[in-house]
Design a protein around this motif. Structure first.
Motif, PDB file in Angstrom:
ATOM      1  N   SER A  70      73.587   1.538  33.373  1.00  0.00           N
ATOM      2  CA  SER A  70      74.395   0.127  32.859  1.00  0.00           C
ATOM      3  C   SER A  70      73.466  -1.066  32.660  1.00  0.00           C
ATOM      4  N   SER A  71      72.113  -0.516  32.225  1.00  0.00           N
ATOM      5  CA  SER A  71      71.305  -1.707  31.702  1.00  0.00           C
ATOM      6  C   SER A  71      71.895  -2.575  30.424  1.00  0.00           C
ATOM      7  N   PRO A  72      71.843  -3.864  30.450  1.00  0.00           N
ATOM      8  CA  PRO A  72      72.002  -4.703  29.259  1.00  0.00           C
ATOM      9  C   PRO A  72      71.207  -4.145  28.236  1.00  0.00           C
ATOM     10  N   GLY A  73      71.988  -4.449  26.927  1.00  0.00           N
ATOM     11  CA  GLY A  73      71.461  -4.248  25.774  1.00  0.00           C
ATOM     12  C   GLY A  73      71.409  -2.864  25.437  1.00  0.00           C
ATOM     13  N   PRO A  74      70.887  -2.387  24.040  1.00  0.00           N
ATOM     14  CA  PRO A  74      70.645  -1.062  23.856  1.00  0.00           C
ATOM     15  C   PRO A  74      69.687  -0.354  24.535  1.00  0.00           C
TER      16      PRO A  74
END
Length: 446
Positions: A356-360
């Motif tokens: 669920s980490s933001p970004g690609p």
């Protein structure tokens, strides 16, 4: 491996020469002592001290001639003698030849040849006002005591603005990152703007992809990788950092994003860049682990840092004598961290990253491990992208005239004496029949 990291190596007998001056076009007026620049172009600096002694002039010229010979036949050198290139980079590239060697090592020269006129178009094109304003605010912060960048109207700041703007137009999805400023400034100290731009492109996209984008996803991954290596190689230092609450994102971005330009003496920075452009990102990890050992390697050092602020201060207060280029780099190269170790730990930490980490998601496989991999990749791309592939020549030889088959003479039931007689027409006297029957073949005379 922890023992190998902690051992102090013997100082090499030869001190690398780096004596040519950089940034010679001073933008200052006057000749006061405080306005004098050192051999790297820093005003009032004392970077001229090399250590106990300098190598003789003939040895300096010999090292330069080695690089001239290698770069004159670069494809052959990289194909057959890369180990020699790596060892020479570890010794340090002579200052007079860094402008020639850095673009070759990182592949920028090939990129420039493959994209003629691209930089000129980007340089004259108007930049995005958002990025132009941000870049303009950061120009005076890049080495304000260097003669190239001390004046807002000087060629240093103008060239830096042009290079950074060109990159935002070249990769608009990434834009501008403040850490690109010092990296581009060091490149401009050695290279013209166009070559500095393509070197910056290679660093951002090949050596450290995902570092300078809006999410910096690769920095977060490498921070976890560094902590894992620290836990394995320096367990006591790792435990201390955990106890005082010093996470990797408090110190690692400044080290890795700026390629140590803000953290170490400039002669040492140049030696790190020589090795980094040759061997890739593993050099950054080796340097970081060496700094950790120098700052917090002993129990006395850790006891003197009971809290977070003291620990961060210790990382910035390593004695300059321990950061001298020869002494420091010999310890860096003794760190037992191979490219295979780094890739294995990267795969492990990539699997542990939260989904669920933001970004690609980080793409560590896009990072090439140094000059040799970049050279091979560009050679392969050149073969695939060639519009006129080389067609092998097929030489057709005219057929030979047929010869009549050679017939075996009919000798069945005939004597050798009779054959000679018929073929030559003249009888040849031979031994009597009784002698021929009693003599062996080896005793026969014709």
């Amino acid at each position: 491996m922890a023992q190998a990291l902690g051992e102090d190596l013997v100082l090499p007998s030869e001190i690398q020469d780096d004596s040519s001056s950089l940034g010679s076009d001073s933008e200052l007026s006057g000749s006061s002592p405080y306005r004098q620049a050192d051999r790297y172009g820093f005003i009032g600096g004392n970077a001229a001290e090399l250590g106990p002694s300098q190598p003789p002039a003939d040895l300096i010229r010999q090292r330069e001639m080695k690089w001239v010979e290698m770069t004159s036949h670069w494809e052959k050198t990289m194909s057959r003698r890369y180990k020699k290139v790596k060892m020479q980079c570890r010794k340090g590239i002579p200052s007079a030849l860094r402008a020639r060697c850095w673009p070759l090592l990182c592949g920028a020269q090939m990129c420039q040849k493959s994209n003629p006129g691209t930089y000129q178009e980007l340089a004259v094109a108007p930049g995005d006002p958002q990025w132009m304003e941000t870049i303009g605010r950061d120009l005076h912060r890049q080495f304000p005591l260097h003669e190239m960048f001390v004046s807002p109207q000087g060629h240093g700041q103008r060239g830096l603005l042009q290079v950074l703007k060109a990159y935002t137009l070249y990769r608009p999805e990434q834009g501008y990152c403040q850490a690109q400023g010092p990296v581009a400034a060091v490149l401009l100290m050695h290279l013209p703007p166009e070559e500095a731009f393509w070197c910056l492109v290679q660093i951002c996209e090949v050596y450290l992809p995902g570092y300078y984008g809006p999410h910096m996803e690769a920095v977060q991954l490498d921070a976890e990788v560094f902590v894992a290596l620290l836990r394995r190689l320096l367990p006591r230092v790792y435990k201390h950092l955990q106890q005082v609450g010093v996470g990797p994102l408090l110190y690692l971005p400044e080290w890795f994003l700026c390629l140590f330009t803000r953290s170490l003496p400039f002669p040492t920075v140049l030696r790190i860049w020589d090795a980094f452009l040759s061997e890739g990102a593993k050099v950054l990890f080796r340097v970081g682990l060496t700094l950790m050992r120098l700052a917090l390697g002993t129990i006395e050092q850790r006891t003197a840092c009971p809290g977070l602020l003291e620990t961060l201060g210790a990382l910035r207060a390593i004695p300059p004598s321990q950061l001298q280029e020869e002494t420091f780099m010999s310890q860096v190269h003794s760190v037992a961290l191979s490219e295979r170790d780094l890739q294995r730990e990267t795969r492990i930490q990539l699997a542990h990253l939260p989904k669920s980490s933001p970004g690609p998601a980080p793409l560590p496989q896009a990072r090439l491990p140094g000059a040799q991999a970049i050279f091979e990749s560009q050679q392969l791309a050149g073969v695939r992208g060639s519009t006129k592939p080389e067609i092998p020549r097929i030489v057709v030889q005219p057929p030979e005239e047929p010869r009549p088959p050679r017939r075996k003479p009919q000798t069945r039931g005939k004597t050798f004496h009779g054959l000679l007689t018929r073929s030559r027409g003249t009888p040849i006297e031979g031994p009597s029949r009784s002698h021929r029957g009693s003599a062996s073949f080896l005793d026969t005379r014709f």
